[in-house]
Design a protein around this motif. Structure first.
Motif, PDB file in Angstrom:
ATOM      1  N   TYR A 272      75.356  11.677 -24.633  1.00  0.00           N
ATOM      2  CA  TYR A 272      74.599  10.474 -24.966  1.00  0.00           C
ATOM      3  C   TYR A 272      73.714  10.622 -26.202  1.00  0.00           C
ATOM      4  CZ  TYR A 272      72.645   5.945 -24.166  1.00  0.00           C
ATOM      5  OH  TYR A 272      72.298   4.630 -24.312  1.00  0.00           O
ATOM      6  N   GLY A 273      73.337  11.837 -26.519  1.00  0.00           N
ATOM      7  CA  GLY A 273      72.447  12.016 -27.678  1.00  0.00           C
ATOM      8  C   GLY A 273      70.994  11.947 -27.246  1.00  0.00           C
ATOM      9  N   GLU A 274      70.132  11.586 -28.168  1.00  0.00           N
ATOM     10  CA  GLU A 274      68.692  11.642 -27.908  1.00  0.00           C
ATOM     11  C   GLU A 274      68.125  10.266 -27.546  1.00  0.00           C
ATOM     12  OE1 GLU A 274      67.140  14.330 -27.750  1.00  0.00           O
ATOM     13  OE2 GLU A 274      68.432  15.732 -28.799  1.00  0.00           O
ATOM     14  N   TYR A 275      66.972  10.313 -26.861  1.00  0.00           N
ATOM     15  CA  TYR A 275      66.195   9.089 -26.634  1.00  0.00           C
ATOM     16  C   TYR A 275      65.044   9.068 -27.628  1.00  0.00           C
ATOM     17  CZ  TYR A 275      68.537   7.872 -22.303  1.00  0.00           C
ATOM     18  OH  TYR A 275      69.468   7.483 -21.379  1.00  0.00           O
ATOM     19  N   TYR A 276      64.906   7.965 -28.313  1.00  0.00           N
ATOM     20  CA  TYR A 276      63.829   7.833 -29.297  1.00  0.00           C
ATOM     21  C   TYR A 276      62.880   6.723 -28.888  1.00  0.00           C
ATOM     22  CZ  TYR A 276      66.822  10.671 -32.286  1.00  0.00           C
ATOM     23  OH  TYR A 276      67.586  11.686 -32.785  1.00  0.00           O
ATOM     24  N   ILE A 277      61.716   6.769 -29.511  1.00  0.00           N
ATOM     25  CA  ILE A 277      60.744   5.705 -29.317  1.00  0.00           C
ATOM     26  C   ILE A 277      60.416   5.172 -30.717  1.00  0.00           C
ATOM     27  CG2 ILE A 277      58.737   7.271 -29.358  1.00  0.00           C
ATOM     28  CD1 ILE A 277      57.660   5.645 -27.022  1.00  0.00           C
ATOM     29  N   ARG A 278      60.439   3.839 -30.866  1.00  0.00           N
ATOM     30  CA  ARG A 278      60.177   3.288 -32.202  1.00  0.00           C
ATOM     31  C   ARG A 278      58.795   2.636 -32.213  1.00  0.00           C
ATOM     32  NH1 ARG A 278      63.478   1.238 -36.726  1.00  0.00           N
ATOM     33  NH2 ARG A 278      65.363   1.836 -35.599  1.00  0.00           N
ATOM     34  N   THR A 279      57.932   3.148 -33.035  1.00  0.00           N
ATOM     35  CA  THR A 279      56.659   2.451 -33.277  1.00  0.00           C
ATOM     36  C   THR A 279      56.752   1.996 -34.738  1.00  0.00           C
ATOM     37  OG1 THR A 279      55.594   4.567 -33.774  1.00  0.00           O
ATOM     38  CG2 THR A 279      55.363   3.735 -31.526  1.00  0.00           C
ATOM     39  N   ASN A 280      55.913   2.571 -35.604  1.00  0.00           N
ATOM     40  CA  ASN A 280      56.109   2.250 -37.021  1.00  0.00           C
ATOM     41  C   ASN A 280      57.284   3.046 -37.589  1.00  0.00           C
ATOM     42  OD1 ASN A 280      54.645   4.498 -36.519  1.00  0.00           O
ATOM     43  ND2 ASN A 280      53.378   4.362 -38.350  1.00  0.00           N
ATOM     44  N   GLN A 281      57.620   4.156 -36.924  1.00  0.00           N
ATOM     45  CA  GLN A 281      58.831   4.895 -37.266  1.00  0.00           C
ATOM     46  C   GLN A 281      59.490   5.428 -35.983  1.00  0.00           C
ATOM     47  OE1 GLN A 281      58.187   8.803 -39.001  1.00  0.00           O
ATOM     48  NE2 GLN A 281      56.019   8.327 -39.197  1.00  0.00           N
ATOM     49  N   LEU A 282      60.561   6.215 -36.146  1.00  0.00           N
ATOM     50  CA  LEU A 282      61.315   6.672 -34.980  1.00  0.00           C
ATOM     51  C   LEU A 282      60.873   8.078 -34.563  1.00  0.00           C
ATOM     52  CD1 LEU A 282      63.549   5.021 -33.663  1.00  0.00           C
ATOM     53  CD2 LEU A 282      65.210   6.386 -34.910  1.00  0.00           C
ATOM     54  N   TYR A 283      60.508   8.245 -33.270  1.00  0.00           N
ATOM     55  CA  TYR A 283      60.125   9.566 -32.758  1.00  0.00           C
ATOM     56  C   TYR A 283      61.019   9.902 -31.585  1.00  0.00           C
ATOM     57  CZ  TYR A 283      55.690   8.534 -35.113  1.00  0.00           C
ATOM     58  OH  TYR A 283      54.739   8.209 -36.024  1.00  0.00           O
ATOM     59  N   LYS A 284      61.309  11.190 -31.408  1.00  0.00           N
ATOM     60  CA  LYS A 284      62.050  11.610 -30.223  1.00  0.00           C
ATOM     61  C   LYS A 284      61.126  11.469 -29.005  1.00  0.00           C
ATOM     62  CE  LYS A 284      64.796  15.465 -28.826  1.00  0.00           C
ATOM     63  NZ  LYS A 284      64.783  16.888 -28.752  1.00  0.00           N
ATOM     64  N   ILE A 285      61.647  10.968 -27.891  1.00  0.00           N
ATOM     65  CA  ILE A 285      60.802  10.879 -26.684  1.00  0.00           C
ATOM     66  C   ILE A 285      60.580  12.286 -26.146  1.00  0.00           C
ATOM     67  CG2 ILE A 285      60.712  10.100 -24.276  1.00  0.00           C
ATOM     68  CD1 ILE A 285      61.936   7.522 -25.096  1.00  0.00           C
ATOM     69  N   PRO A 286      59.312  12.686 -26.013  1.00  0.00           N
ATOM     70  CA  PRO A 286      59.063  14.067 -25.576  1.00  0.00           C
ATOM     71  C   PRO A 286      59.340  14.249 -24.088  1.00  0.00           C
ATOM     72  CG  PRO A 286      57.002  12.874 -25.852  1.00  0.00           C
ATOM     73  CD  PRO A 286      58.091  11.918 -26.228  1.00  0.00           C
ATOM     74  N   VAL A 287      60.151  15.250 -23.762  1.00  0.00           N
ATOM     75  CA  VAL A 287      60.431  15.496 -22.338  1.00  0.00           C
ATOM     76  C   VAL A 287      60.117  16.925 -21.911  1.00  0.00           C
ATOM     77  CG1 VAL A 287      62.136  13.679 -21.921  1.00  0.00           C
ATOM     78  CG2 VAL A 287      62.866  15.837 -22.893  1.00  0.00           C
ATOM     79  N   SER A 288      60.091  17.845 -22.839  1.00  0.00           N
ATOM     80  CA  SER A 288      59.765  19.219 -22.453  1.00  0.00           C
ATOM     81  C   SER A 288      58.350  19.538 -22.962  1.00  0.00           C
ATOM     82  CB  SER A 288      60.756  20.191 -23.086  1.00  0.00           C
ATOM     83  OG  SER A 288      60.604  20.138 -24.485  1.00  0.00           O
ATOM     84  N   MET A 289      57.839  20.651 -22.516  1.00  0.00           N
ATOM     85  CA  MET A 289      56.508  21.080 -22.953  1.00  0.00           C
ATOM     86  C   MET A 289      56.458  21.191 -24.476  1.00  0.00           C
ATOM     87  SD  MET A 289      53.585  22.369 -22.080  1.00  0.00           S
ATOM     88  CE  MET A 289      52.722  23.813 -21.551  1.00  0.00           C
ATOM     89  N   HIS A 290      57.502  21.800 -25.026  1.00  0.00           N
ATOM     90  CA  HIS A 290      57.521  22.003 -26.469  1.00  0.00           C
ATOM     91  C   HIS A 290      57.491  20.654 -27.196  1.00  0.00           C
ATOM     92  CE1 HIS A 290      58.580  23.590 -30.367  1.00  0.00           C
ATOM     93  NE2 HIS A 290      59.580  22.707 -30.425  1.00  0.00           N
ATOM     94  N   GLU A 291      58.293  19.691 -26.683  1.00  0.00           N
ATOM     95  CA  GLU A 291      58.340  18.374 -27.332  1.00  0.00           C
ATOM     96  C   GLU A 291      57.016  17.624 -27.182  1.00  0.00           C
ATOM     97  OE1 GLU A 291      63.126  17.911 -26.664  1.00  0.00           O
ATOM     98  OE2 GLU A 291      61.797  16.443 -25.724  1.00  0.00           O
ATOM     99  N   TRP A 292      56.396  17.793 -26.024  1.00  0.00           N
ATOM    100  CA  TRP A 292      55.082  17.163 -25.829  1.00  0.00           C
ATOM    101  C   TRP A 292      54.087  17.672 -26.877  1.00  0.00           C
ATOM    102  CZ3 TRP A 292      52.781  13.227 -23.710  1.00  0.00           C
ATOM    103  CH2 TRP A 292      53.354  12.594 -22.634  1.00  0.00           C
ATOM    104  N   MET A 293      54.103  18.995 -27.057  1.00  0.00           N
ATOM    105  CA  MET A 293      53.073  19.592 -27.909  1.00  0.00           C
ATOM    106  C   MET A 293      53.311  19.298 -29.392  1.00  0.00           C
ATOM    107  SD  MET A 293      51.304  20.477 -25.551  1.00  0.00           S
ATOM    108  CE  MET A 293      49.855  21.054 -26.381  1.00  0.00           C
ATOM    109  N   THR A 294      54.544  18.949 -29.747  1.00  0.00           N
ATOM    110  CA  THR A 294      54.817  18.751 -31.168  1.00  0.00           C
ATOM    111  C   THR A 294      55.029  17.286 -31.551  1.00  0.00           C
ATOM    112  OG1 THR A 294      57.106  19.265 -30.650  1.00  0.00           O
ATOM    113  CG2 THR A 294      55.815  21.045 -31.607  1.00  0.00           C
ATOM    114  N   THR A 295      55.086  16.393 -30.551  1.00  0.00           N
ATOM    115  CA  THR A 295      55.370  14.996 -30.908  1.00  0.00           C
ATOM    116  C   THR A 295      54.199  14.365 -31.661  1.00  0.00           C
ATOM    117  OG1 THR A 295      56.023  12.825 -30.104  1.00  0.00           O
ATOM    118  CG2 THR A 295      54.548  14.060 -28.693  1.00  0.00           C
ATOM    119  N   ALA A 296      54.566  13.477 -32.582  1.00  0.00           N
ATOM    120  CA  ALA A 296      53.516  12.787 -33.338  1.00  0.00           C
ATOM    121  C   ALA A 296      53.205  11.442 -32.710  1.00  0.00           C
ATOM    122  CB  ALA A 296      53.989  12.588 -34.774  1.00  0.00           C
TER     123      ALA A 296
END
Ligand SMILES: Cc1cc2nc3c(=O)[nH]c(=O)nc-3n(C[C@H](O)[C@H](O)[C@H](O)COP(=O)(O)OP(=O)(O)OC[C@H]3O[C@@H](n4cnc5c(N)ncnc54)[C@H](O)[C@@H]3O)c2cc1C
Length: 471
Positions: A81-105
Motif C-alpha cells: 500500500y505504501g505510506e500514509y501521509y498527512i497534508r497540512t501546508n505540506q505533506l508529512y508521513k504519519i508517524p507510527v513508530s517511536m522514531h517517526e514520532w520523534m522526527t516528524t515535523a
C-alpha cells in the motif's frame, strides 16, 4: 446440511466459500442485482471505480489471507500500500513508530515527548475498554494541531471523533497491539492490558500454557515489552495492500472458487421463521428451507426479519441501537495526478482520506488518465466537493470524470458503547459481517467474523471425516 446465507457481501461470500468447500449445500440470497456488497468495483466512463477508497489490512497472515489460502483456488494480487501521509501546508508521513514520532515535523516537539511517554505508560499499565482517546489526550495539554491530528485519526478508525473513539481502537489501528488480543476484552469486558488479554486469548492454547510455564509476573513484563518494542522500532503488527483490478478482484477470487454453492441475486429476504428445527426464509419471490442460517446482512435488520427465534430476539434492543457512520466518496478521473506516489493521505482541517488508485494499477483509468478517490466521513456532498476544490485548487466541473458515492462503510462503527454481536447466536443461527467482530476494519473485519463463525460452526456441525473439497 442446507445452509442459507443472507446477503452476498464479503462476509456472506466468504462464509459460502468456506462452508461449501467443507461439503455443505449453500444458497446465498442477495437483495441487489450484483454480488459483493461494498467489496465491488464498477465501470464509470471507462474508469474502474471501487465502492469507497480501500486499503486491505492484515495481509501478513490476517483472516482474509488465512481463509483464502485454505479455501480459494485464486488469490488477489495485492500491491504493497505504501505510506500514509498527512497534508497540512505540506505533506508529512504519519508517524507510527517511536522514531517517526520523534522526527516528524507535523507535531510540536513538546507534544511528541508527552505522547511518547504516555504511550509507554499505557502499554505497561493497561486501560479500560471505554477509555476514549480524548480521556488520555485532554490531560496532556497538547497543542491544537496535535489534538486535531488525534481527532482526524479517530474519525478514520471509528467514524467518530476522539471523545467517542476507544483508545484500544487507536492502539490496534496503529498496529501497536495485535488485533486478536482485544477480542476477549470486547466480549467479556476485561481490562485491556497485555497480561489480561493474552491470558484469555481465544485461539492459542499453546500461548496460554507458555504463560503458565513462564509465571504470571514474567508474562506481564514480557508482553508489555513486546508491544513497546514494536513502538520503538519500525515493525508493526500487520501489513496493507491494494488488489490489482480493484476490490472487485477479491470478490471475483472468492466467487470463482466456490463449490456446492448457488448465488441468487435480486432476492431480498423479508422474513425468517423457525419451525421444527428448520428455517423458512421468505424473499420477495420465493420461500426457501434451511437447517442453518448465516446472517450477513446488517444485524440491525434482524429484529424486522427474524420473527420467532428467542436467542436472536433477546438482542433486539441492543441491535436497534447499533450506530453507523456515513461516507461520501468522490471519485475523480483526470489527466493530472494529484497524489503521484504509492500510498494515501489524510487531511486534518477537513477530514478526508485520498489516494490515486491508478498508481497501484494503471488499468483502472483510461490511458494517460488517473483515478483519484476522496472518502469523507459524515460530510455532505457539497462540503466534500468544496474541500477538494479548495485543497487542490481544481475545478471539479472541468475534470474528465466525477462520480459520487454515499455509503455506510461498516455495519457498526467502532465507537464507545457500541454493541458488537457475537457470531454464534445459537447452534443453527450465526451472524457475520462488520457488526459481529470489532477487530481491524472493513474487509478484514468481515473476514475475522467469518473465521469466528467457522470455528463455532465446526465445533457443533462439522463431521470429523469431511475433507475440504478441491478441484
Ligand atoms: C467509503 C468506504 C471506504 C472503505 N474503506 C475500506 C478500507 O480501506 N479497507 C477495508 O477493508 N474496507 C473498507 N471499506 C469497507 C468494506 O468494503 C466493508 O466493510 C465490507 O465490504 C463489508 O462486508 P460485509 O459482508 O460485512 O457487508 P456488506 O458488504 O454490506 O454486505 C451485506 C450484503 O447484504 C445484502 N443485504 C442486505 N439486506 C439484505 C436482505 N434483506 N436480503 C438479502 N441481502 C441483503 C446487501 O445488499 C449486501 O450485499 C470501505 C467501505 C466504504 C463504503
Amino acid at each position: 446440511m442446507k445452509i442459507i446465507v443472507i446477503g452476498g457481501g464479503t462476509s456472506g461470500i466468504l462464509s459460502a466459500l468456506s462452508l461449501g468447500k467443507e461439503g455443505h449445500e449453500v444458497l446465498v440470497l442477495e437483495k441487489n442485482d450484483k454480488i459483493g456488497g461494498l467489496c465491488r468495483s464498477e465501470n464509470i466512463h471507462g474508469y474502474t471505480v471501487d465502492i469507497g477508497v480501500h486499503a486491505i489490512t492484515m495481509l501478513n497472515n490476517g483472516p482474509l489471507i488465512r481463509l483464502l489460502n485454505q479455501y480459494s483456488q485464486y488469490l488477489p494480487n495485492f500491491k504493497p500500500y505504501g505510506e500514509y501521509y498527512i497534508r497540512t501546508n505540506q505533506l508529512y508521513k504519519i508517524p507510527v513508530s517511536m522514531h517517526e514520532w520523534m522526527t516528524t515535523a507535523v507535531i510540536p516537539h513538546k507534544d511528541k515527548l508527552l505522547v511518547t511517554s504516555k504511550i509507554i505508560d499505557l502499554m505497561t499499565v493497561g486501560f479500560d475498554k471505554d477509555t476514549s482517546v480524548y480521556d488520555i489526550v485532554k490531560d496532556l495539554n497538547l497543542s491544537e494541531p496535535t489534538s486535531e491530528f488525534f481527532d482526524t485519526f479517530s474519525y478514520f478508525l471509528s467514524g467518530e471523533g476522539m471523545d467517542k473513539t476507544p483508545l484500544w481502537r487507536l492502539f490496534t489501528g496503529a498496529g501497536y497491539i495485535p488485533e486478536d488480543d482485544i477480542i476477549p476484552f470486547i466480549y467479556n469486558d476485561l481490562r485491556i492490558n497485555p497480561l489480561r488479554t493474552s491470558i484469555s486469548k481465544k485461539f492459542d492454547s499453546g500461548r496460554l500454557w507458555n504463560m503458565v510455564d513462564d509465571g504470571l509476573l514474567k508474562s506481564i513484563k514480557n508482553k508489555s515489552k513486546k508491544y513497546i518494542t514494536k513502538f520503538m522500532g519500525e515493525a508493526r503488527f500487520g501489513s496493507q495492500g491494494y488488489p490489482l483490478g480493484g476490490v472487485q478482484s477479491i470478490c471475483d477470487c472468492i466467487c470463482n472458487s466456490m463449490k456446492n454453492t448457488t448465488l441468487k441475486t435480486n432476492e431480498e429476504v423479508v422474513q425468517i421463521v423457525e419451525e421444527n428445527d428448520k428455517y423458512y426464509v421468505k424473499t420477495i419471490n420465493d420461500v426457501y428451507e434451511a437447517d442453518v442460517i448465516i446472517y450477513s446482512a446488517p444485524a440491525v435488520t434482524i429484529p424486522n426479519i427474524v420473527k420467532n427465534v428467542e436467542e436472536v430476539n433477546k438482542y433486539n434492543e441492543k441491535l436497534e441501537n447499533i450506530k453507523f457512520s456515513k461516507s461520501t466518496t468522490i471519485w475523480v478521473g483526470d489527466k493530472e495526478n494529484y497524489f503521484p506516489y504509492l500510498g494515501s493521505e489524510v487531511w486534518v482541517d477537513y477530514p478526508c482520506w485520498a489516494t490515486t488508485t491508478s498508481n497501484y494499477d494503471p488499468w483502472l483509468a483510461p490511458k494517460g488518465k488517473h483515478l483519484m478517490g476522496f472518502s469523507f466521513v459524515n460530510s455532505p456532498e457539497k462540503d466534500a466537493i468544496m474541500a477538494i476544490e479548495n485543497k487542490l485548487n481544481i475545478n471539479l466541473d472541468k475534470v474528465d470524470m466525477l462520480h459520487v458515492q454515499k455509503t455506510v462503510p461498516e455495519h457498526a462503527s467502532c465507537a464507545i458503547d457500541q454493541f458488537f454481536i457475537y457470531p454464534k447466536l445459537k447452534n443453527n443461527f450465526y451472524v457475520v459481517g462488520t457488526d459481529s467482530d470489532p477487530r481491524s476494519m472493513g474487509i478484514t473485519r468481515a473476514a475475522y467474523s467469518v473465521e469466528m463463525m467457522l470455528s463455532e460452526f465446526k465445533n457443533i456441525h462439522q463431521p470429523t471425516n469431511v475433507n475440504i473439497q478441491s478441484e
